[in-house]
Design an enzyme around this catalytic site. Structure first.
Site, PDB file in Angstrom:
ATOM      1  N   ARG A 315       3.101  -2.619  19.810  1.00 55.07           N
ATOM      2  CA  ARG A 315       3.554  -2.653  21.151  1.00 55.07           C
ATOM      3  C   ARG A 315       2.729  -1.839  22.008  1.00 55.07           C
ATOM      4  NH1 ARG A 315       7.127  -3.093  24.505  1.00 55.07           N
ATOM      5  NH2 ARG A 315       6.445  -5.679  24.972  1.00 55.07           N
ATOM      6  N   CYS A 347      -6.203   5.887  10.709  1.00 54.55           N
ATOM      7  CA  CYS A 347      -7.152   6.106  10.984  1.00 54.55           C
ATOM      8  C   CYS A 347      -7.789   4.796  11.856  1.00 54.55           C
ATOM      9  CB  CYS A 347      -7.819   6.123   9.363  1.00 54.55           C
ATOM     10  SG  CYS A 347      -7.900   4.123   9.057  1.00 54.55           S
TER      11      CYS A 347
HETATM   12  N1  LLP Z   1      10.736 -19.327  22.977  1.00 57.48           N
HETATM   13  C1  LLP Z   1       9.747 -19.530  23.468  1.00 57.48           C
HETATM   14  C2  LLP Z   1       9.163 -20.380  23.099  1.00 57.48           C
HETATM   15  C3  LLP Z   1       8.784 -17.998  23.155  1.00 57.48           C
HETATM   16  O1  LLP Z   1       7.608 -18.061  23.369  1.00 57.48           O
HETATM   17  C4  LLP Z   1       8.897 -16.861  23.621  1.00 57.48           C
HETATM   18  C5  LLP Z   1       8.805 -15.454  23.144  1.00 57.48           C
HETATM   19  C6  LLP Z   1      10.604 -16.733  23.476  1.00 57.48           C
HETATM   20  C7  LLP Z   1      11.277 -17.879  23.313  1.00 57.48           C
HETATM   21  C8  LLP Z   1      11.639 -15.553  23.478  1.00 57.48           C
HETATM   22  O2  LLP Z   1      10.991 -15.075  24.524  1.00 57.48           O
HETATM   23  P1  LLP Z   1      11.927 -13.188  25.566  1.00 57.48           P
HETATM   24  O3  LLP Z   1      12.932 -13.754  25.791  1.00 57.48           O
HETATM   25  O4  LLP Z   1      11.612 -12.580  24.312  1.00 57.48           O
HETATM   26  O5  LLP Z   1      10.839 -12.567  26.333  1.00 57.48           O
HETATM   27  N2  LLP Z   1       4.930  -9.800  21.257  1.00 57.48           N
HETATM   28  C9  LLP Z   1       5.020  -9.487  22.923  1.00 57.48           C
HETATM   29  C10 LLP Z   1       6.123 -11.175  23.061  1.00 57.48           C
HETATM   30  C11 LLP Z   1       5.519 -11.845  22.890  1.00 57.48           C
HETATM   31  C12 LLP Z   1       6.609 -13.174  22.736  1.00 57.48           C
HETATM   32  C13 LLP Z   1       6.489 -14.872  22.444  1.00 57.48           C
HETATM   33  N3  LLP Z   1       7.514 -15.336  22.823  1.00 57.48           N
HETATM   34  C14 LLP Z   1       6.071  -8.287  23.113  1.00 57.48           C
HETATM   35  O6  LLP Z   1       5.962  -7.266  22.325  1.00 57.48           O
HETATM   36  O7  LLP Z   1       6.401  -7.648  24.387  1.00 57.48           O
END
Ligand code: LLP
Length: 420
Positions: A315, A347
């Site tokens: 992240r 690296c």
């Molecule tokens: N539903 C859908 C359709 C989604 O695409 C996502 C997340 C969620 C639910 C859950 O979202 P949350 O409640 O966790 O915000 N890797 C990124 C976050 C990517 C989120 C992708 N979709 C990070 O580390 O911030």
């Protein structure tokens, strides 16, 4: 600080007492993820409570943290699952989530995945586009089983979050416009093998302001009303995930206000609310532990080199995300005596966990706790630089146990060595 604030703030409390975390590092070595299952339970229940008295289903978004023991804990709390691959669907089922509480989202579903989802009899598939809907119809026909679908509508609203995790604007690849959705619903309504039972939006992740969510809910509720007027039987109103957490001291969305805003827009509609939270449940319920290896001074800049890296927690490198970092030996921010960059052994200059972090003087072997690492931490880890993915530990009622063992070199080459 009230209970909700405490749960939402990165800090060494509950099962994350410094002595317990040090014990975890000593017993299981570093780098290491540690999860507080009691905190996960509290977070889940808070959300469930917010919609109490309404027909509602919380479908935990597995992508945030798909460790089987974490999912099993949520299954025991009667959570459903939001999955984005057949792999995640299989994890959900294996961990005890009933099939009828599983929803399947994602922009690039393949025939084999669609067919499996239909055969399994999951609750519904969130459809991302017209072509995909036609594929789902073809798959259903072939199987002779109608597919329950929900269409992801892109409300074209700015969630005011990091552009990489913003998904509800027309320039994003997700969902279809309100106009297109209407046409798709009419088509699905008349198709023998499609059952349009839901409507869906998800405008982004780490959202800290209610307004964009409320505005989206308003637009989609309006569309739902017009569909119901056409006798299209929408039963599920899926508001996606995206509720942000505090990584530092930022204000976040109040759950009561969140639920009220949604309920307000749904007034008079007889639908079950589905939500897909990931980060909200697990984000502040996870800590990443890493050990100080070396320190060095490069022309006035002080670097602390640790055994954890961007392959373990990407992240900071990917989104310039901030995670609070504490030294377990002396977690008091007030006793800071120098400013350092915490960097990993990979690296690349982008391999860092924190920049310009104020910390007390560190020594070789000290353990650093990177807070708020329960969501999109291990689930985005890789084997870059042929680094084995680290172990995961869960603490519940003060008791700790391994929930995924550290990978070893043999694991990493298992699928290649026969081709040498
Ligand atoms: N539903 C859908 C359709 C989604 O695409 C996502 C997340 C969620 C639910 C859950 O979202 P949350 O409640 O966790 O915000 N890797 C990124 C976050 C990517 C989120 C992708 N979709 C990070 O580390 O911030």
């Amino acid at each position: 600080m009230n209970n909700t604030e405490e749960l939402n703030t990165p800090q060494l409390s509950g099962n994350f007492k410094k002595e317990l975390l040090q014990e975890a590092a000593d017993r299981f070595n570093t780098p290491l993820y540690v999860y507080d299952l009691d905190r996960i339970q509290k977070r889940f229940n808070e959300l469930k409570q917010a919609f109490s008295g309404r027909k509602a289903l919380v479908c935990y978004a597995l992508k945030a943290n798909s460790n089987l023991s974490v999912i099993k804990k949520l299954a025991s709390l009667e959570s459903g699952a939001d999955c984005v691959s057949l792999g995640e669907i299989k994890r959900a089922i294996m961990a005890g989530i009933p099939k009828y509480k599983i929803i399947y989202s994602g922009v690039g579903k393949q025939d084999c995945e669609i067919k499996e989802a239909i055969k399994l009899g999951i609750l519904f598939i969130n459809v991302e586009g017209k072509e995909e809907m036609l594929r789902i119809e073809a798959c259903s026909k072939e199987l002779g089983i109608p597919a329950r679908v929900s269409i992801r509508v892109n409300p074209d609203i700015d969630p005011q979050t990091h552009p990489y995790i913003s998904t509800g604007l027309k320039e994003n690849k997700f969902g279809v416009s309100i106009e297109e959705a209407k046409g798709m619903y009419l088509y699905a309504h008349n198709a023998k093998f499609l059952e349009p039972i839901g409507i869906h939006f998800h405008i982004g992740s780490q959202i800290t302001k209610l307004k964009p969510i409320a505005e989206s809910a308003q637009k989609i509720a309006q569309l739902t009303r017009s569909l119901l007027a056409l006798k299209i039987g929408i039963k599920f109103f899926d508001i996606g995930g995206g509720i942000g957490i505090a990584y530092s001291k930022e204000n976040t969305i109040d759950l009561y206000d969140y639920a009220q805003a949604i309920l307000e827009e749904l007034r008079g509609l007889d639908v079950t609310i589905v939500c897909e939270p990931g980060r909200f449940i697990v984000g502040n319920s996870g800590v990443f532990l890493t050990k100080v290896l070396y320190q060095k001074e490069n022309q006035g800049k002080h670097f602390v080199i640790v055994d954890g890296a961007m392959n373990d927690l990407i992240r900071p490198s990917l989104y310039e995300a901030y995670h609070q970092i504490l030294s377990l030996k002396n977690p008091n921010a007030e006793s800071a005596s120098y400013q350092v960059d915490i960097v990993g052994p990979i690296c690349e200059s982008g391999d860092y966990l924190g920049k310009n972090i104020s910390l007390p003087l560190l020594e070789q072997g000290d353990i650093l706790a990177i807070l708020s690492a329960g969501a999109y931490g291990f689930s985005m880890a890789s084997n870059y630089n042929t680094r084995p993915r680290c172990a995961e530990v869960a603490i519940e009622g003060g008791e700790m146990r391994l929930v995924r063992k550290r990978e070893c070199f043999e694991d990493l080459i298992a699928l290649e060595k026969e081709y040498l």
